[in-house]
Design an enzyme around this catalytic site. Structure first.
Site, PDB file in Angstrom:
ATOM      1  N   LYS A 104       2.792  -6.593   9.414  1.00  0.00           N
ATOM      2  CA  LYS A 104       4.108  -6.158   8.941  1.00  0.00           C
ATOM      3  C   LYS A 104       3.944  -4.909   8.109  1.00  0.00           C
ATOM      4  O   LYS A 104       3.091  -4.840   7.218  1.00  0.00           O
ATOM      5  CB  LYS A 104       4.739  -7.282   8.070  1.00  0.00           C
ATOM      6  CG  LYS A 104       6.127  -6.931   7.558  1.00  0.00           C
ATOM      7  CD  LYS A 104       7.187  -7.225   8.588  1.00  0.00           C
ATOM      8  CE  LYS A 104       8.524  -6.567   8.299  1.00  0.00           C
ATOM      9  NZ  LYS A 104       8.614  -5.182   8.848  1.00  0.00           N
ATOM     10  N   LYS A 128       0.097  -6.009  -0.821  1.00  0.00           N
ATOM     11  CA  LYS A 128       1.513  -6.034  -1.198  1.00  0.00           C
ATOM     12  C   LYS A 128       2.214  -7.224  -0.534  1.00  0.00           C
ATOM     13  O   LYS A 128       2.917  -7.998  -1.184  1.00  0.00           O
ATOM     14  CB  LYS A 128       2.165  -4.725  -0.744  1.00  0.00           C
ATOM     15  CG  LYS A 128       3.627  -4.597  -1.102  1.00  0.00           C
ATOM     16  CD  LYS A 128       4.330  -3.502  -0.305  1.00  0.00           C
ATOM     17  CE  LYS A 128       3.680  -2.149  -0.476  1.00  0.00           C
ATOM     18  NZ  LYS A 128       4.561  -1.062   0.024  1.00  0.00           N
ATOM     19  N   LYS A 140       0.774  -0.809   9.459  1.00  0.00           N
ATOM     20  CA  LYS A 140       1.526   0.429   9.176  1.00  0.00           C
ATOM     21  C   LYS A 140       1.427   1.318  10.398  1.00  0.00           C
ATOM     22  O   LYS A 140       0.504   1.177  11.198  1.00  0.00           O
ATOM     23  CB  LYS A 140       0.913   1.151   7.962  1.00  0.00           C
ATOM     24  CG  LYS A 140       1.853   2.158   7.317  1.00  0.00           C
ATOM     25  CD  LYS A 140       2.808   1.486   6.349  1.00  0.00           C
ATOM     26  CE  LYS A 140       3.878   2.403   5.845  1.00  0.00           C
ATOM     27  NZ  LYS A 140       4.649   1.776   4.749  1.00  0.00           N
ATOM     28  N   ASP A 180       9.939   3.800   6.790  1.00  0.00           N
ATOM     29  CA  ASP A 180       9.196   4.373   5.653  1.00  0.00           C
ATOM     30  C   ASP A 180       9.712   5.813   5.574  1.00  0.00           C
ATOM     31  O   ASP A 180      10.829   6.094   6.044  1.00  0.00           O
ATOM     32  CB  ASP A 180       7.674   4.296   5.893  1.00  0.00           C
ATOM     33  CG  ASP A 180       6.858   4.595   4.627  1.00  0.00           C
ATOM     34  OD1 ASP A 180       6.720   3.717   3.775  1.00  0.00           O
ATOM     35  OD2 ASP A 180       6.379   5.743   4.471  1.00  0.00           O
ATOM     36  N   SER A 392      12.520  -7.390   4.140  1.00  0.00           N
ATOM     37  CA  SER A 392      12.229  -7.347   5.578  1.00  0.00           C
ATOM     38  C   SER A 392      11.825  -8.733   6.084  1.00  0.00           C
ATOM     39  O   SER A 392      12.245  -9.165   7.156  1.00  0.00           O
ATOM     40  CB  SER A 392      11.090  -6.362   5.873  1.00  0.00           C
ATOM     41  OG  SER A 392      11.570  -5.052   5.989  1.00  0.00           O
TER      42      SER A 392
END
Ligand code: NDP
Ligand code: 2IT
Length: 460
Positions: A104, A128, A140, A180, A392
């Site tokens: 994720k 995170k 990412k 992002d 999210s």
């Protein structure tokens, strides 16, 4: 407050040597990937007190494993611009760690994107996401595509080409991208449409940050900025301070910055400055957020236009000057390494009391040291900006149940999650001998969750 750990005991010496050894391997294996090296170094140094106390993680070679992405995908993204010219960009997705759940993390479209940037972001994302307490692994992605100045048709063609390659690697239980820098609801919408067409199925949970009409969650847009301010408010209150009456400087004027400004203002702060990649505005009377939203969210203009509407405000070229504005609280919400040691020193000299990171890795390692050594309350990004990915994950949960919660319900859950991240970070900081150091606390708390899952799942 203690700065980053000083090596004292024999156990810490052993842990320090181990960490340095593995870091040398990381440097050799990832030459020239300086942002990735920086993110690894920051986390490694924080883990020394943990390894000194609990050597089990060294025994299982978790560090050696966790720095290697499970998968790194790169691909070409050819598309045709409005003049009929063929363009080609690079696409990336790093599927870093799946110990806690499907990969994720967001997608970044910015000309500076390369494998180092994507790997640093993906690495941070592991810890995170673990801190949120939700079942999500770390990933990412993105592209060196520059959305600035592109027409909607060009953005649609580019995102369709991007998804035509990416779709085979993602899925609601596999890897769930989101936005992002340079990727908001518009880009997510086009990518969702293309994924749906290619898969021949409406899999709502494959992307988050969708618009409300087709599976998006209320409060996702606000989540990172609001969550940042909730986190910083906890930290302030713990230290007898408050947003109420405080002077605040926020860098950036994108998604994170705008909703950080909104919540800080709701909490009674005076936000006097924000910026974009060209320069910053200073409004001593406090920013008019409606104007900022109109300029940046609706008209997609430059922040300098603000001073034409509010003549009492001033505009300055360049980004770093924003940190010379005296403030009680600084919220960097633009990009990595936007606060260096010099800017951190300037903030300290001007009496800053707290720094809360809305962006990913906005402070250099040296800057973070300057802040901690001078007793500034420091909320590191991977804890303080986790609200976005947390909501999210709530969007994924709503998609799985095929229902949607009210704004108030999502916001309340966000508030609880930020509270819990603050608690687990402070508790880990205390337990491992660095009370008040949220950098050490957040890194240890996040790492432990992932490492324990990796140990339980065996060498896979
Ligand atoms: P946006 O694209 O909405 O906004 C980015 C803002 O930062 C813009 O004002 C942009 O200026 C500025 N900016 C971008 N790159 C640079 C640069 N190289 N130098 C100076 N200014 C720059 O992105 P977000 O608000 O979503 O993201 C901001 C930060 O927050 C990033 O670090 C991101 O990784 C992080 N983050 C985002 C989350 C999210 O949910 N969106 C969640 C957690 C972290 P300009 O308009 O001129 O490009
Ligand atoms: O850095 C981040 O946490 C984000 N860009 C949000 C990721 C997400 O999956 O919502």
């Amino acid at each position: 407050m203690n700065p980053t750990p000083q090596v004292i005991s024999n156990d810490e010496k052993v842990a320090n040597e181990y960490v340095n050894q593995v870091f040398e391997i990381v440097k050799n294996r990832n030459p020239y990937e300086f942002e990735f090296q920086q993110a690894v170094k920051e986390i490694f140094d924080s883990l020394i007190p943990l390894f000194a106390k609990d050597p089990i993680y060294m025994k299982h070679n978790i560090l050696e494993r966790i720095v290697e992405p499970e998968r790194l995908i790169t691909f070409s993204v050819p598309w045709v611009d409005d003049q009929g010219n063929v363009q080609v960009n690079r696409g990336f997705r790093v599927q870093f760690n799946s110990a806690l759940g499907p990969y994720k993390g967001g997608l970044r479209f910015h000309p500076s994107v390369n494998s180092s940037i994507i790997k640093f972001l993906g690495f941070e994302q592991i810890f995170k996401n673990a801190l949120t307490g939700q079942p999500i692994g770390g990933g990412k992605g993105g592209s060196d595509f520059n959305p600035k100045g592109k027409s909607d048709r060009e953005i649609m063609r580019f995102t369709q080409s991007f998804m035509t390659e990416l779709y085979r690697y993602i899925g609601p239980d596999v890897d769930v991208p989101a936005g992002d820098i340079g990727v908001g609801a518009k880009e997510i919408g086009y990518m969702f449409g293309q994924y749906k067409k290619l898969r021949g199925a409406f899999e709502a949970g494959v992307l988050t940050g969708k618009s409300i009409g087709f599976g998006g969650s209320l409060a996702r847009k606000e989540a990172t900025g609001y969550g940042l301010v909730y986190f910083v408010q906890e930290m302030l209150k713990d230290n007898g301070l408050d947003f109420e009456g405080a002077t605040v400087v926020v860098s950036g004027s994108g998604n994170v910055a705008i909703y950080a400004i909104e919540k800080a203002q709701q909490f009674g702060a005076k936000v006097v400055a924000c910026s974009d990649s060209n320069g910053y505005i200073y409004d001593p009377n406090g920013l008019n957020l409606d104007t900022v939203k109109q300029l940046k969210e609706v008209e997609e203009k430059r922040i300098r236009e603000y001073v034409e509407i509010h003549p009492g405000a001033e505009y300055y070229e360049g980004c770093t000057g924003i940190w010379s504005i005296p403030c009680d609280i600084a919220l960097p919400c633009a990009t990595q390494n936007e606060i260096d040691a010099e800017s951190a020193n300037t903030l300290v000299v001007n009496g800053v009391k707290a720094v809360g990171e809305g962006a990913n890795m906005p402070s250099t390692i040296e800057a973070a040291h300057v802040l901690l050594e001078n007793g500034v309350l420091y909320a590191p990004g991977k804890a303080a900006n986790a609200g976005g990915v947390a909501v999210s994950a709530l969007e994924m949960a709503q998609n799985s149940m095929r229902l949607s919660w009210t704004f108030e319900k999502v916001d309340q859950k966000l508030h609880e999650i930020m509270h819990n991240i603050y608690l687990s970070s402070t508790e880990a900081a205390n337990e491992y001998g660095h009370p008040g150091n949220l950098l050490v606390g957040a890194n240890i708390a996040g790492f432990k969750k992932v490492a324990q899952a990796m140990i339980s799942q065996g060498v896979v």
